[in-house]
Motif scaffolding. Structure first.
Motif, PDB file in Angstrom:
ATOM      1  N   TYR A   1     -14.746 -23.252 -16.973  1.00 18.31           N
ATOM      2  CA  TYR A   1     -13.764 -22.267 -16.532  1.00 18.31           C
ATOM      3  C   TYR A   1     -12.984 -21.868 -17.789  1.00 18.31           C
ATOM      4  O   TYR A   1     -12.172 -22.633 -18.296  1.00 18.31           O
ATOM      5  N   ASP A   2     -13.256 -20.752 -18.347  1.00 16.54           N
ATOM      6  CA  ASP A   2     -12.603 -20.241 -19.555  1.00 16.54           C
ATOM      7  C   ASP A   2     -12.738 -21.174 -20.759  1.00 16.54           C
ATOM      8  O   ASP A   2     -11.905 -21.160 -21.655  1.00 16.54           O
ATOM      9  N   ARG A   3     -13.758 -22.021 -20.790  1.00 10.46           N
ATOM     10  CA  ARG A   3     -13.982 -22.980 -21.891  1.00 10.46           C
ATOM     11  C   ARG A   3     -12.714 -23.783 -22.179  1.00 10.46           C
ATOM     12  O   ARG A   3     -12.336 -24.034 -23.313  1.00 10.46           O
ATOM     13  N   TYR A   4     -12.063 -24.204 -21.145  1.00  3.15           N
ATOM     14  CA  TYR A   4     -10.787 -24.917 -21.199  1.00  3.15           C
ATOM     15  C   TYR A   4     -11.032 -26.406 -21.422  1.00  3.15           C
ATOM     16  O   TYR A   4     -11.961 -26.975 -20.846  1.00  3.15           O
ATOM     17  N   ILE A   5     -10.195 -27.021 -22.252  1.00  4.00           N
ATOM     18  CA  ILE A   5     -10.312 -28.460 -22.509  1.00  4.00           C
ATOM     19  C   ILE A   5      -8.998 -29.139 -22.128  1.00  4.00           C
ATOM     20  O   ILE A   5      -7.926 -28.718 -22.557  1.00  4.00           O
ATOM     21  N   VAL A   6      -9.105 -30.183 -21.324  1.00  2.00           N
ATOM     22  CA  VAL A   6      -7.967 -31.046 -21.018  1.00  2.00           C
ATOM     23  C   VAL A   6      -8.244 -32.362 -21.722  1.00  2.00           C
ATOM     24  O   VAL A   6      -9.368 -32.863 -21.688  1.00  2.00           O
ATOM     25  N   GLY A   7      -7.244 -32.914 -22.374  1.00  2.60           N
ATOM     26  CA  GLY A   7      -7.491 -34.156 -23.092  1.00  2.60           C
ATOM     27  C   GLY A   7      -6.263 -35.016 -23.224  1.00  2.60           C
ATOM     28  O   GLY A   7      -5.159 -34.617 -22.863  1.00  2.60           O
ATOM     29  N   SER A   8      -6.487 -36.210 -23.734  1.00  2.82           N
ATOM     30  CA  SER A   8      -5.382 -37.124 -23.998  1.00  2.82           C
ATOM     31  C   SER A   8      -5.706 -37.949 -25.236  1.00  2.82           C
ATOM     32  O   SER A   8      -6.860 -38.206 -25.543  1.00  2.82           O
ATOM     33  N   ALA A   9      -4.657 -38.333 -25.921  1.00  4.17           N
ATOM     34  CA  ALA A   9      -4.761 -39.261 -27.043  1.00  4.17           C
ATOM     35  C   ALA A   9      -3.646 -40.277 -26.838  1.00  4.17           C
ATOM     36  O   ALA A   9      -2.484 -39.902 -26.723  1.00  4.17           O
ATOM     37  N   VAL A  10      -4.011 -41.552 -26.764  1.00  3.25           N
ATOM     38  CA  VAL A  10      -3.027 -42.603 -26.518  1.00  3.25           C
ATOM     39  C   VAL A  10      -3.109 -43.621 -27.662  1.00  3.25           C
ATOM     40  O   VAL A  10      -3.779 -44.641 -27.552  1.00  3.25           O
TER      41      VAL A  10
END
Length: 124
Positions: A46-55
């Motif tokens: 979907y729109d080349r969307y990236i969700v991410g996290s860095a912990v």
């Protein structure tokens, strides 16, 4: 350092109408995003969307490109918005440190090559 990612494909609105709860969860729920000392991504078509996290708990975490981006570095052709939802942390962008308190945000522009997330606490 460890980076995990999964790729999700777009679903037709007509198909989604027939999904049961488990199939809806499989296609749209992001699970286990926040993992200590790991960068996790979900790349959506979907729109080349990236969700991410860095912990970063015990070690700094460097943002590296993933295969689906077909780029030599993560921000070669994209921008990044960071929102700190944890304790105070540090984001280093091309050698410049930005200290982010809880709920503060940082915009990182396209073309930035080295992004490192670290904790403001002393590492073990």
């Amino acid at each position: 350092m460890k980076t995990n990612y999964e790729v999700r494909y777009a679903a037709s609105p007509e198909d989604v109408k027939s999904y049961d709860t488990n199939k809806l969860r499989d296609n749209f729920l992001i699970k286990d995003l926040m993992t200590p000392d790991v960068i996790n991504f979900v790349y959506s078509h979907y729109d080349r969307y990236i969700v991410g996290s860095a912990v970063p708990v015990t070690t700094p975490l460097k943002l590296e490109s993933i295969d689906v981006l077909k780029a030599s570095y993560f921000l070669e052709r994209r921008e990044l918005g960071i929102i700190n939802i944890g304790n105070k942390g540090i984001v280093t962008v091309d050698g410049v440190e930005y200290v982010l308190a809880h709920k503060e945000a940082l915009y990182v522009g396209k073309g930035s090559k080295v992004v490192v997330f670290s904790s403001s606490y002393t590492f073990i």
